[in-house]
Design a protein around this motif. Structure first.
Motif, short mmCIF file in Angstrom:
data_model
loop_
_atom_site.label_atom_id
_atom_site.label_comp_id
_atom_site.label_asym_id
_atom_site.label_seq_id
_atom_site.Cartn_x
_atom_site.Cartn_y
_atom_site.Cartn_z
N HIS A 130 0.81 -1.22 0.00
CA HIS A 130 0.00 0.00 0.00
C HIS A 130 0.85 1.27 0.00
N HIS A 131 2.14 1.13 0.25
CA HIS A 131 3.05 2.27 0.15
C HIS A 131 3.59 2.43 -1.27
N TYR A 132 3.31 1.47 -2.13
CA TYR A 132 3.78 1.51 -3.52
C TYR A 132 2.66 1.71 -4.53
N LEU A 133 1.56 1.00 -4.34
CA LEU A 133 0.45 1.05 -5.30
C LEU A 133 -0.74 1.78 -4.73
N PRO A 134 -1.62 2.30 -5.58
CA PRO A 134 -2.87 2.88 -5.10
C PRO A 134 -3.70 1.82 -4.37
N PRO A 135 -4.70 2.26 -3.59
CA PRO A 135 -5.55 1.29 -2.89
C PRO A 135 -6.14 0.27 -3.86
N GLY A 136 -6.16 -0.96 -3.43
CA GLY A 136 -6.66 -2.04 -4.27
C GLY A 136 -6.56 -3.34 -3.52
N ARG A 137 -7.20 -4.35 -4.04
CA ARG A 137 -7.26 -5.63 -3.33
C ARG A 137 -6.13 -6.58 -3.69
N TRP A 138 -5.64 -6.49 -4.94
CA TRP A 138 -4.70 -7.48 -5.43
C TRP A 138 -3.40 -6.82 -5.92
N ALA A 139 -2.31 -7.55 -5.76
CA ALA A 139 -1.05 -7.25 -6.45
C ALA A 139 -0.76 -8.43 -7.35
N ARG A 140 -0.22 -8.15 -8.52
CA ARG A 140 -0.05 -9.23 -9.51
C ARG A 140 1.40 -9.37 -9.95
N PRO A 141 1.81 -10.61 -10.21
CA PRO A 141 3.16 -10.84 -10.71
C PRO A 141 3.27 -10.48 -12.18
N ALA A 142 4.50 -10.51 -12.69
CA ALA A 142 4.72 -10.28 -14.12
C ALA A 142 4.20 -11.49 -14.89
N GLN A 143 3.32 -11.26 -15.83
CA GLN A 143 2.66 -12.37 -16.53
C GLN A 143 3.64 -13.20 -17.33
N ALA A 144 4.56 -12.55 -18.06
CA ALA A 144 5.48 -13.30 -18.91
C ALA A 144 6.39 -14.20 -18.06
N LEU A 145 6.96 -13.65 -17.00
CA LEU A 145 7.83 -14.44 -16.13
C LEU A 145 7.05 -15.58 -15.47
N THR A 146 5.83 -15.29 -15.04
CA THR A 146 5.00 -16.32 -14.41
C THR A 146 4.69 -17.45 -15.39
N ASN A 147 4.38 -17.10 -16.63
CA ASN A 147 4.10 -18.13 -17.63
C ASN A 147 5.34 -18.98 -17.91
N GLU A 148 6.49 -18.34 -17.98
CA GLU A 148 7.73 -19.08 -18.23
C GLU A 148 8.06 -20.02 -17.07
N LEU A 149 7.85 -19.53 -15.85
CA LEU A 149 8.10 -20.37 -14.69
C LEU A 149 7.10 -21.53 -14.65
N HIS A 150 5.85 -21.25 -14.98
CA HIS A 150 4.83 -22.30 -15.04
C HIS A 150 5.26 -23.43 -15.98
N ASP A 151 5.71 -23.07 -17.17
CA ASP A 151 6.09 -24.08 -18.15
C ASP A 151 7.28 -24.90 -17.66
N GLN A 152 8.22 -24.24 -17.00
CA GLN A 152 9.40 -24.94 -16.53
C GLN A 152 9.06 -25.91 -15.39
N ILE A 153 8.22 -25.48 -14.46
CA ILE A 153 7.82 -26.37 -13.37
C ILE A 153 6.99 -27.53 -13.90
N ARG A 154 6.09 -27.22 -14.83
CA ARG A 154 5.18 -28.25 -15.37
C ARG A 154 5.94 -29.38 -16.03
N ASP A 155 7.14 -29.11 -16.51
CA ASP A 155 7.94 -30.17 -17.14
C ASP A 155 8.37 -31.24 -16.15
N VAL A 156 8.39 -30.90 -14.84
CA VAL A 156 8.90 -31.86 -13.85
C VAL A 156 7.91 -32.20 -12.75
#
Length: 253
Positions: A130-156
């Protein structure tokens, strides 16, 4: 009453600047925040690990197998404030990609110790975001990095993808919160993700997080019997997936 107490703080300039430390011949551009101490100890003892201490908020080792592009950071204090101060320090040194690896509490009755979860958003029930972003309920990760990590984990490993609940107060998690957040499909509870996602978004960095369920919140209370023989192999596997993902990303920059 607004939070933070000074309304609109996210739009204001900070007094204390984030400054780079003394230059070093190694220049990692990605970092894994490794919360399990036993796992970090193993990583730091690798033949290709070189200590690079440019943050007093954790121990930093660069991995030669990644041409020192990826650092692993351990000896970390829990909680979003510590994680974000570390990210600010590393970001000032040129790190741009961050992944959190650690254990988390499970909220869903269908989960078991050792289940792997990839976070796709974090409920901001801590203070730092809340000291970085405006008021809100969610903070979200970087989509591209998350997708890449998903694919790498899913392989194993099998994994689930969903939200986490980030809190500052693990001894104030209530049954009412558990039931409400469980009904929303929130999978885990931990203490860092929302803060790191928020700060990374503001600074223009990429951040992602993956957890292994180690204990559970249930209607009858806390099931805190951590089954190491189920949890540790999964943590080691997602750590290697994170290192591989980050190494590949640095190669395309």
């Amino acid at each position: 009453m607004p939070f933070p107490q000074f309304e609109g703080k996210d739009r204001l300039r900070a007094i204390v600047p984030v400054q780079a430390k003394t230059p070093h011949p190694l220049n990692p551009t990605a970092a894994v925040l490794c919360y399990p101490r036993w796992l970090f100890r193993e990583l730091s003892q690798r033949d290709d690990a070189t200590q690079y201490q440019w943050s007093n908020r954790g121990e930093v080792y660069c991995l030669g197998a990644t041409s020192d592009a990826v650092a692993v950071v351990g000896g970390l204090a829990v909680g979003a404030p510590s994680a974000v101060m570390l990210m600010e320090d590393l970001g000032a040194q040129g790190v741009r990609d961050f992944v959190i690896i650690g254990a988390a509490g499970g909220l869903q009755s269908t989960q078991a110790a050792g289940d792997v979860v990839l976070c796709d958003q974090a409920l901001r029930d801590e203070g730092t975001s809340h000291h970085y972003l405006p008021p809100g309920r969610w903070a979200r990760p970087a989509q591209a990095l998350t997708n890449e990590l998903h694919d790498q984990i899913r392989d194993v490993l099998d994994l689930s993808r969903g939200p986490t609940w980030t809190t500052d107060a693990p001894y104030r998690e209530t049954l009412e919160e558990l039931r409400a957040y469980r009904s929303e499909g929130i999978l885990t509870v931990e203490m860092e993700a929302a803060g790191l996602f928020a700060a990374a978004e503001v600074r223009g960095y990429s951040a992602a997080a993956s957890f292994v369920v180690a204990d559970q919140l249930t209607d009858s209370g806390w099931c805190g019997s951590i089954e190491s023989h189920k949890v540790r192999p999964q943590l080691a596997a997602i750590m290697q997936a994170a290192i591989t993902t980050l190494h590949r990303r640095q190669g395309v920059r």
